[in-house]
Scaffold this motif. Structure first.
Motif, PDB file in Angstrom:
ATOM      1  N   ASP A   1       0.838  -1.202   0.000  1.00  0.00           N
ATOM      2  CA  ASP A   1       0.000   0.000   0.000  1.00  0.00           C
ATOM      3  C   ASP A   1       0.873   1.252   0.000  1.00  0.00           C
ATOM      4  O   ASP A   1       1.937   1.292   0.621  1.00  0.00           O
ATOM      5  N   TRP A   2       0.435   2.268  -0.710  1.00  0.00           N
ATOM      6  CA  TRP A   2       1.059   3.591  -0.780  1.00  0.00           C
ATOM      7  C   TRP A   2       2.399   3.600  -1.506  1.00  0.00           C
ATOM      8  O   TRP A   2       3.114   4.593  -1.480  1.00  0.00           O
ATOM      9  N   SER A   3       2.720   2.507  -2.162  1.00  0.00           N
ATOM     10  CA  SER A   3       3.900   2.495  -3.017  1.00  0.00           C
ATOM     11  C   SER A   3       3.563   3.179  -4.340  1.00  0.00           C
ATOM     12  O   SER A   3       2.385   3.403  -4.667  1.00  0.00           O
ATOM     13  N   PHE A   4       4.602   3.492  -5.120  1.00  0.00           N
ATOM     14  CA  PHE A   4       4.394   4.069  -6.445  1.00  0.00           C
ATOM     15  C   PHE A   4       3.481   3.160  -7.267  1.00  0.00           C
ATOM     16  O   PHE A   4       2.538   3.632  -7.916  1.00  0.00           O
ATOM     17  N   GLN A   5       3.740   1.862  -7.242  1.00  0.00           N
ATOM     18  CA  GLN A   5       2.954   0.930  -8.040  1.00  0.00           C
ATOM     19  C   GLN A   5       1.513   0.855  -7.584  1.00  0.00           C
ATOM     20  O   GLN A   5       0.590   0.747  -8.408  1.00  0.00           O
ATOM     21  N   ALA A   6       1.279   0.918  -6.265  1.00  0.00           N
ATOM     22  CA  ALA A   6      -0.093   0.840  -5.753  1.00  0.00           C
ATOM     23  C   ALA A   6      -0.929   2.004  -6.273  1.00  0.00           C
ATOM     24  O   ALA A   6      -2.096   1.836  -6.652  1.00  0.00           O
ATOM     25  N   VAL A   7      -0.337   3.192  -6.289  1.00  0.00           N
ATOM     26  CA  VAL A   7      -1.059   4.369  -6.779  1.00  0.00           C
ATOM     27  C   VAL A   7      -1.232   4.296  -8.291  1.00  0.00           C
ATOM     28  O   VAL A   7      -2.342   4.493  -8.820  1.00  0.00           O
ATOM     29  N   SER A   8      -0.156   3.996  -8.991  1.00  0.00           N
ATOM     30  CA  SER A   8      -0.202   3.948 -10.448  1.00  0.00           C
ATOM     31  C   SER A   8      -1.176   2.879 -10.943  1.00  0.00           C
ATOM     32  O   SER A   8      -2.009   3.138 -11.830  1.00  0.00           O
TER      33      SER A   8
END
Length: 290
Positions: free
Chosen positions: A87-94
């Motif tokens: 959660d809240w990683s670059f990938q999670a947002v993207s």
């Protein structure tokens, strides 16, 4: 329905929007959800605010907006819930943005919020960077933050966001008094404008979503000269800096009723001053309700 500019963006939002959490519940059928959305739109609502966490909400909004995409503003929230992705990683947002685009069957999202992440997440920066890259790629039009208290203040002051979403209501004025005056260039979506309709309960609704606001109202000891729903809506919808106040409902005709209240305009100055002063006296230490 009046519209207002969303911050420094190129688009406007209706003064009241639909908070679409209830639209996604299993208790509501797909067809009934379409009726709620249609009646809101008929009343002049153009802002539909959803989130990854709201069940079938994004999918149902996607179905509704297909023939009217240019006439509506879609807002969603991301940052979590991607299988095998922190959660809240670059990938999670993207990836959250990409999946929202797919569920809502659209080429772009108007507003995307980081959904109540912590101050530490904001300071780390990768979630914000994912929003910015999506904006540069044309996937989103406005990068925003949804949250309260210290994280909200940081988001407003950072210069990284086009808008914010936070609680603004009779019983939750911390953001209104302390943070939103610094957000003059940002779009502001006010959530919980009706303070979870705490007035429905004669006794403290223990364990209910409205409990905290019910308790605060007892401490404020105000004697409203107007129906509570009207008082609450007019207080928030015309609060300084607010672009739109989002209201959730399961009743298709509710927005016609809300529009009638809205047409009466801002609260009288003396009543507004009393409400603000009483909160300053008794609620100064109350944090924004997360």
């Amino acid at each position: 329905m009046q519209k207002r500019q969303y911050g420094q963006s190129e688009f406007e939002v209706s003064v009241i929007g639909l908070g679409a959490g209830q639209i996604g519940t299993h208790e509501m059928s797909d067809d009934y959800a379409q009726e709620v959305l249609a009646q809101a739109f008929k009343a002049g609502v153009t802002l539909f605010d959803t989130a990854r966490a709201y069940g079938a909400s994004e999918t149902r909004i996607g179905r509704f907006i297909q023939p009217r995409r240019e006439a509506v503003i879609v807002s969603t929230k991301v940052g979590y819930g991607i299988d095998r992705v922190p959660d809240w990683s670059f990938q999670a947002v993207s990836q959250g943005i990409d999946e929202a685009l797919m569920r809502m069957r659209t080429d772009y999202l108007d507003i995307v919020h980081l959904h109540s992440c912590s101050l530490e997440v904001l300071e780390r920066g990768e979630a914000i960077e994912a929003l910015h890259q999506a904006r540069e790629a044309g996937k989103i039009r406005a990068a925003a933050y949804s949250g309260e208290n210290e994280a909200l203040e940081w988001a407003i002051q950072s210069g990284y966001f086009d808008g914010v979403q936070c609680s603004v209501n009779l019983c939750d004025q911390k953001s209104l008094q302390h943070y939103l005056p610094q957000a003059s260039k940002l779009g502001v979506i006010a959530k919980r404008p009706l303070a979870n309709a705490f007035w429905r309960y004669d006794e403290r609704p223990v364990g209910n979503y409205a409990e905290n606001y019910w308790e605060r109202w007892q401490q404020l000891e105000l004697e409203p000269p107007l129906p509570m729903d009207e008082l609450a809506l007019r207080f928030t919808a015309f609060a300084p800096g607010v672009s739109s106040a989002i209201i959730g409902t399961t009743q298709p005709r509710r927005f016609e009723h809300n529009l009638e209240r809205l047409e009466k305009g801002p609260l009288p100055d003396d009543l507004l001053a009393e409400i603000r002063e009483r909160f300053a006296e008794r609620g100064e230490d109350w944090a924004g309700d997360t």
